[in-house]
Every structure is written in C-alpha cells, then in structure tokens.
Design a protein around this motif. Structure first.
Motif, PDB file in Angstrom:
ATOM      1  N   LEU A 331       7.265   0.539  -9.469  1.00  0.00           N
ATOM      2  CA  LEU A 331       6.015   0.403  -8.979  1.00  0.00           C
ATOM      3  C   LEU A 331       5.300  -0.392  -9.842  1.00  0.00           C
ATOM      4  O   LEU A 331       4.055  -1.001  -9.395  1.00  0.00           O
ATOM      5  N   ARG A 332       5.241  -0.374 -11.094  1.00  0.00           N
ATOM      6  CA  ARG A 332       4.708  -1.248 -11.883  1.00  0.00           C
ATOM      7  C   ARG A 332       5.199  -2.909 -12.154  1.00  0.00           C
ATOM      8  O   ARG A 332       4.405  -3.697 -12.773  1.00  0.00           O
ATOM      9  N   HIS A 333       6.081  -3.146 -11.400  1.00  0.00           N
ATOM     10  CA  HIS A 333       6.282  -4.529 -11.260  1.00  0.00           C
ATOM     11  C   HIS A 333       6.564  -5.169  -9.808  1.00  0.00           C
ATOM     12  O   HIS A 333       7.175  -5.897  -9.508  1.00  0.00           O
ATOM     13  N   LEU A 334       5.611  -4.606  -9.064  1.00  0.00           N
ATOM     14  CA  LEU A 334       5.357  -5.168  -7.658  1.00  0.00           C
ATOM     15  C   LEU A 334       4.454  -6.488  -7.664  1.00  0.00           C
ATOM     16  O   LEU A 334       3.625  -6.128  -8.456  1.00  0.00           O
ATOM     17  N   LEU A 335       4.907  -7.493  -6.962  1.00  0.00           N
ATOM     18  CA  LEU A 335       4.081  -8.530  -7.218  1.00  0.00           C
ATOM     19  C   LEU A 335       3.216  -8.791  -5.989  1.00  0.00           C
ATOM     20  O   LEU A 335       2.094  -9.126  -6.024  1.00  0.00           O
ATOM     21  N   LYS A 336       3.658  -8.475  -4.640  1.00  0.00           N
ATOM     22  CA  LYS A 336       2.917  -8.633  -3.495  1.00  0.00           C
ATOM     23  C   LYS A 336       3.370  -7.604  -2.471  1.00  0.00           C
ATOM     24  O   LYS A 336       4.348  -7.234  -2.233  1.00  0.00           O
ATOM     25  N   ALA A 337       2.251  -6.931  -1.880  1.00  0.00           N
ATOM     26  CA  ALA A 337       2.224  -6.099  -0.811  1.00  0.00           C
ATOM     27  C   ALA A 337       1.765  -6.592   0.572  1.00  0.00           C
ATOM     28  O   ALA A 337       0.739  -7.406   0.352  1.00  0.00           O
ATOM     29  N   THR A 338       2.468  -6.506   1.715  1.00  0.00           N
ATOM     30  CA  THR A 338       1.877  -6.795   2.855  1.00  0.00           C
ATOM     31  C   THR A 338       1.726  -5.612   3.692  1.00  0.00           C
ATOM     32  O   THR A 338       2.844  -5.212   3.948  1.00  0.00           O
ATOM     33  N   TYR A 339       0.648  -4.929   4.105  1.00  0.00           N
ATOM     34  CA  TYR A 339       0.457  -3.770   4.629  1.00  0.00           C
ATOM     35  C   TYR A 339      -0.176  -4.030   6.159  1.00  0.00           C
ATOM     36  O   TYR A 339      -0.868  -4.790   6.539  1.00  0.00           O
ATOM     37  N   TYR A 340       0.800  -3.773   7.482  1.00  0.00           N
ATOM     38  CA  TYR A 340       0.512  -3.602   8.494  1.00  0.00           C
ATOM     39  C   TYR A 340       0.179  -2.282   9.073  1.00  0.00           C
ATOM     40  O   TYR A 340       0.977  -1.438   9.151  1.00  0.00           O
ATOM     41  N   VAL A 341      -0.839  -2.164   9.661  1.00  0.00           N
ATOM     42  CA  VAL A 341      -1.385  -0.822  10.179  1.00  0.00           C
ATOM     43  C   VAL A 341      -1.955  -0.882  11.745  1.00  0.00           C
ATOM     44  O   VAL A 341      -2.475  -1.890  12.044  1.00  0.00           O
ATOM     45  N   SER A 342      -1.737   0.053  12.410  1.00  0.00           N
ATOM     46  CA  SER A 342      -2.043  -0.062  13.754  1.00  0.00           C
ATOM     47  C   SER A 342      -3.168   1.246  14.253  1.00  0.00           C
ATOM     48  O   SER A 342      -3.394   1.461  15.385  1.00  0.00           O
ATOM     49  N   SER A 343      -3.573   1.900  13.292  1.00  0.00           N
ATOM     50  CA  SER A 343      -4.399   3.174  13.309  1.00  0.00           C
ATOM     51  C   SER A 343      -5.284   3.123  12.349  1.00  0.00           C
ATOM     52  O   SER A 343      -4.814   2.820  10.988  1.00  0.00           O
ATOM     53  N   LYS A 344      -6.573   3.689  12.391  1.00  0.00           N
ATOM     54  CA  LYS A 344      -7.194   3.926  11.448  1.00  0.00           C
ATOM     55  C   LYS A 344      -7.168   4.701  10.593  1.00  0.00           C
ATOM     56  O   LYS A 344      -7.187   5.075   9.110  1.00  0.00           O
ATOM     57  N   GLY A 345      -6.389   5.829  11.010  1.00  0.00           N
ATOM     58  CA  GLY A 345      -5.814   7.021  10.115  1.00  0.00           C
ATOM     59  C   GLY A 345      -4.794   6.829   9.281  1.00  0.00           C
ATOM     60  O   GLY A 345      -4.934   7.178   8.107  1.00  0.00           O
ATOM     61  N   SER A 346      -4.093   5.967   9.443  1.00  0.00           N
ATOM     62  CA  SER A 346      -2.939   5.512   8.626  1.00  0.00           C
ATOM     63  C   SER A 346      -3.627   4.588   7.490  1.00  0.00           C
ATOM     64  O   SER A 346      -3.316   4.767   6.278  1.00  0.00           O
ATOM     65  N   SER A 347      -4.477   3.733   8.059  1.00  0.00           N
ATOM     66  CA  SER A 347      -5.165   2.943   6.867  1.00  0.00           C
ATOM     67  C   SER A 347      -5.999   3.677   6.151  1.00  0.00           C
ATOM     68  O   SER A 347      -5.955   3.645   4.648  1.00  0.00           O
ATOM     69  N   ASP A 348      -6.749   4.892   6.442  1.00  0.00           N
ATOM     70  CA  ASP A 348      -7.439   5.858   5.664  1.00  0.00           C
ATOM     71  C   ASP A 348      -6.716   6.470   4.731  1.00  0.00           C
ATOM     72  O   ASP A 348      -6.961   6.825   3.254  1.00  0.00           O
ATOM     73  N   GLN A 349      -5.498   7.080   5.012  1.00  0.00           N
ATOM     74  CA  GLN A 349      -4.455   7.862   4.279  1.00  0.00           C
ATOM     75  C   GLN A 349      -3.861   6.761   3.189  1.00  0.00           C
ATOM     76  O   GLN A 349      -3.903   7.394   2.253  1.00  0.00           O
ATOM     77  N   HIS A 350      -3.538   5.737   3.696  1.00  0.00           N
ATOM     78  CA  HIS A 350      -2.924   4.692   2.589  1.00  0.00           C
ATOM     79  C   HIS A 350      -4.135   4.439   1.549  1.00  0.00           C
ATOM     80  O   HIS A 350      -3.743   4.394   0.274  1.00  0.00           O
ATOM     81  N   ASN A 351      -5.354   4.177   1.841  1.00  0.00           N
ATOM     82  CA  ASN A 351      -6.342   4.008   1.026  1.00  0.00           C
ATOM     83  C   ASN A 351      -6.655   5.048  -0.025  1.00  0.00           C
ATOM     84  O   ASN A 351      -6.874   5.023  -1.232  1.00  0.00           O
ATOM     85  N   LYS A 352      -6.435   6.211   0.413  1.00  0.00           N
ATOM     86  CA  LYS A 352      -6.572   7.441  -0.372  1.00  0.00           C
ATOM     87  C   LYS A 352      -5.440   7.549  -1.227  1.00  0.00           C
ATOM     88  O   LYS A 352      -5.623   8.132  -2.352  1.00  0.00           O
ATOM     89  N   LEU A 353      -4.275   7.384  -1.009  1.00  0.00           N
ATOM     90  CA  LEU A 353      -2.907   7.603  -1.758  1.00  0.00           C
ATOM     91  C   LEU A 353      -2.789   6.501  -2.765  1.00  0.00           C
ATOM     92  O   LEU A 353      -1.974   6.636  -3.890  1.00  0.00           O
ATOM     93  N   ARG A 354      -3.057   5.262  -2.568  1.00  0.00           N
ATOM     94  CA  ARG A 354      -2.881   4.154  -3.494  1.00  0.00           C
ATOM     95  C   ARG A 354      -3.182   4.290  -4.759  1.00  0.00           C
ATOM     96  O   ARG A 354      -2.338   4.012  -5.606  1.00  0.00           O
ATOM     97  N   PRO A 355      -4.328   4.996  -5.150  1.00  0.00           N
ATOM     98  CA  PRO A 355      -4.660   5.110  -6.662  1.00  0.00           C
ATOM     99  C   PRO A 355      -3.670   6.045  -7.409  1.00  0.00           C
ATOM    100  O   PRO A 355      -3.483   5.958  -8.539  1.00  0.00           O
ATOM    101  N   GLU A 356      -2.919   6.997  -6.639  1.00  0.00           N
ATOM    102  CA  GLU A 356      -2.182   8.008  -7.330  1.00  0.00           C
ATOM    103  C   GLU A 356      -0.810   7.201  -7.350  1.00  0.00           C
ATOM    104  O   GLU A 356      -0.219   7.920  -8.511  1.00  0.00           O
ATOM    105  N   TYR A 357      -0.627   6.081  -6.961  1.00  0.00           N
ATOM    106  CA  TYR A 357       0.798   5.471  -7.233  1.00  0.00           C
ATOM    107  C   TYR A 357       0.897   4.272  -8.163  1.00  0.00           C
ATOM    108  O   TYR A 357       1.822   3.802  -8.540  1.00  0.00           O
ATOM    109  N   TYR A 358      -0.377   3.403  -7.815  1.00  0.00           N
ATOM    110  CA  TYR A 358      -0.341   2.368  -8.635  1.00  0.00           C
ATOM    111  C   TYR A 358      -0.906   2.270  -9.960  1.00  0.00           C
ATOM    112  O   TYR A 358      -1.998   3.164 -10.173  1.00  0.00           O
ATOM    113  N   ASP A 359      -0.645   1.763 -10.869  1.00  0.00           N
ATOM    114  CA  ASP A 359      -1.321   1.741 -12.312  1.00  0.00           C
ATOM    115  C   ASP A 359      -2.620   0.787 -12.104  1.00  0.00           C
ATOM    116  O   ASP A 359      -2.206  -0.253 -11.660  1.00  0.00           O
TER     117      ASP A 359
END
Length: 392
Positions: A331-359
């Motif tokens: 996960l420390r050598h990811l170059l590019k991410a493309t995120y597609y979401v179709s609900s606010k709930g998933s987007s919010d959960q994604h925003n909440k968890l990203r800091p836990e997984y990314y350097d």
C-alpha cells in the motif's frame, strides 16, 4: 556535462535493450473475463482514447461493432487483444454487463485476461450503450509499433516507450471558472499545465487526459477546450466520465511521461505537490515514478452486498493489500487510485478509513467521482489502482 548526459543516455538504452519484458496476470477470474491485477515489466505502454459505440441497434450489434473497431485499431498498431493489460469499460445500463462480459470472454485468450474496471455512466454518444479505453503492453525487442495518424489534431493512441525516464500521474484538478463546462475545462487545463511546469514537463508529454464532467451533454464543449489547450500540437487521447457534482462542471486528471534524463538519486516513487496546492494525507497531487514495472488492478468490490458499511470498505482495502503483495508491491507503493462511488454513505466511510491504511507521506494520486453505478448489483463503491513493486 554534455558527455555525461550522452553517457547516461547510452547506459539507459543498454539497460532497456538487455531488460526482460514480462507480463504476469494475477488472480484470473474467467467468469468475469479479467485478472485481479496485471504486472508488466520493461514494456512499451500504449494508452488509448475513449472508443464509443456508434449507438446504432441493440447491445449485441453495438458491442460487436465496438470490439471489431478495437481489434482493427490494435492490429493496425501491430498488437492484438491479448496485449491489452488494462481495460476500462463504461456502460449506460448495469444489466448489460453480463452480456458484454460474455463477449469479452470470447475475444480474450483465457490465459491473457486484462485487469478490468466497470462504471455505469451516461456516455458521450446519445444512444451508445458501451464505451471503453485501454492500456496495452508491447515488447520493445519486437518490431516497433505503428501508431495511427492523428485525426483533426486528435491522437487515438499515445506511446510511453520502455526507455522513458519518468512518468507522472496527476490527480484530478478542478477550476470552476465562469461556471460553464467550456470555461471550467479551459481554466482547469491551464492549472494542470502549471503542474506540468512544476514537474519540468510540457504539454507534449501528456499521454492521456481523463475528464469527469457534469453533464455529459456538454462533452463537445469540454473536448473543444481540451483540444484548444494543446493547439497547435496534437491533442492526446481523451476519456470522459459523467460525475454527479453540485458545483464543479469538470475535474481533469493527466498521465504524462518524459524521456529527458532525470537527476541521480531520485526515489522510485515521489509523492509531490506544487507549492500552490495543499498536500493531503489521503491523496497526493502527483505521483512521479521511475520504474520499469507497473501493476494495474481490476476494479475491486466488497465480497458481500453490504453497501455503505465499514466492513465493505475494509474488505476492499484487504483485497488491495493482498493483490499488491502478490504482485511484489504494497500500500506504500500505490501510484494512482480511481474511486467510483454511488452513495454518500460509501464515500463517507471511505474518507473515514483512508488515513488508517495510507502512509500520510505517500498516499496515491487519486480522483473520486460520484457516478450512477459502480458495475455490480448491491455495491456502492469500487476502485482500481496502479502501483509499482516495492523499492526505495
């Protein structure tokens, strides 16, 4: 100094000629006509424009016409279907995906399945039900590719030679401008060109432009502004995806590459931001890479239909980690991410968890778009990644 530069170029050429071209297709899923990820080493990479079905007739006729056109384009360049390593598919109706997947299974060799991503979105042609773009790999030891000529100043394909010294993945940028799609596109392209200047790159180095647009009915205005930004030079391949944005008509991301010699001592991947743009702990403005290997992921989904849940997001991160490790990355050598979401709930959960997984010092460059659908029933988020093997 000139002798030193020439010596570096000779050494670089020697390294490429002696390097071993390879493609590894990981976690193949024949029923989905895809591999979970594809790792390619020491390859020429070919990026395409967006190919859109003509919009005539039923789905069967549209997909036949589009895939035949794709095959002809590949053949004219000296490639075939099995050389595709990443395939991005855009459909108007989610229920069409099963039939299209079956047709892809007939076209691809079962041992040469690409990484595949799906998005449900309005398409640039009013009656079209399918569009696509791709990345293909070519062995540089084989006869050189023959790229098709530009049409009306627009390139269908762009080549990143294996000898390329640096590539850059630039996250989506957005300028509202006067609020119209055309002016927003114009101002955003100007902002992206300032980012290229920061990287000591130029517009001619751009390999592909991806535009998230609202609404898609304004696609010709946006395309015209993109083409004008590159004039009088040829416009690189362009891809459009409709996103649901209440305030921004467009967001645009770029892939760029240069064969100019790079300073010694740079790390394999640098996560950068121009001085005028803020750094974020969950995405980088730019990922600049000097590596002969690239890993393309398929669009991933939670294993259970539990939309908007934390469990779904954690499952996605776990899948990403597993595939990355199988390909020699993390996960420390990811170059590019493309995120597609179709609900606010998933987007919010994604925003909440990203800091836990990314350097926070090296999150991937990224774009996130709210879209009509993510390509699988009962799911509200998908993402695909580009990575490099672990290094400095």
């Amino acid at each position: 100094m000139r002798r030193m530069i020439l010596a570096c170029l000779v050494l670089a050429a020697a390294d490429v000629s002696g390097a071993e071209f390879s493609i590894r297709r990981l976690a193949p899923e024949a029923s989905l006509a895809r591999s979970g990820a594809v790792r390619v080493d020491h390859a020429d990479l070919l990026y395409s424009t967006q190919f859109v079905a003509t919009g005539e007739g039923p789905l069967s006729a549209q997909q036949q016409e589009l895939l035949d056109r794709l095959a002809a384009t590949l053949q004219s360049a000296g490639l075939k279907f099995d050389d595709i390593i990443k395939l991005n598919l855009y459909v108007r109706n989610e229920q069409d995906i099963a039939d299209i997947t079956a047709e892809l299974s007939r076209r691809f060799n079962s041992s040469a399945l690409p990484a595949v991503s799906w998005v449900v979105t309005t398409l640039p042609a009013a009656d079209a039900r399918l569009a696509l773009d791709f990345v293909a790999a070519h062995n540089p030891a084989q006869p050189p590719l023959k790229l098709p000529e530009s049409k009306a100043g627009q390139r269908l394909l762009s080549l990143i030679p294996a000898a390329t010294r640096a590539r850059a993945f630039i996250s989506g940028q957005a300028e509202k401008g006067e609020g119209t799609v055309a002016d927003s596109t114009k101002q955003t392209m100007a902002s992206l060109f300032r980012t290229l200047k920061f990287l000591e790159m130029k517009p001619a180095d751009v390999v592909q432009v991806k535009v998230f647009i609202a609404p898609m009915t304004q696609v010709q205005d946006s395309l015209g502004a993109v083409q004008a930004a590159f004039a009088p030079g040829d416009c690189p391949p362009v891809v459009f995806v409709e996103w649901k944005s209440p305030s921004l008509p467009v967001e645009i991301e770029l892939v760029a590459a240069t064969s100019e010699p790079q300073p010694f001592g740079r790390p394999v991947v640098e996560y950068l931001a121009p001085p005028e743009l803020k750094h974020s702990p969950v995405y980088s403005r730019i990922a600049r890479v000097q590596s002969p290997a690239t890993i393309y992921f398929s669009g991933l989904y939670g294993s259970q239909a539990d939309p908007d849940s934390e469990a779904e997001l954690r499952d996605l991160f776990a899948q990403t980690k597993t595939l990355a490790e199988e390909a020699g990355s993390d996960l420390r050598h990811l170059l590019k991410a493309t995120y597609y979401v179709s609900s606010k709930g998933s987007s919010d959960q994604h925003n909440k968890l990203r800091p836990e997984y990314y350097d926070p010092a090296r999150p991937p460059a990224a774009s996130k778009a709210i879209v009509t659908g993510v390509g699988r029933p009962g799911r509200t988020i998908t993402w695909d990644m580009i990575a490099v093997p672990k290094g400095k």
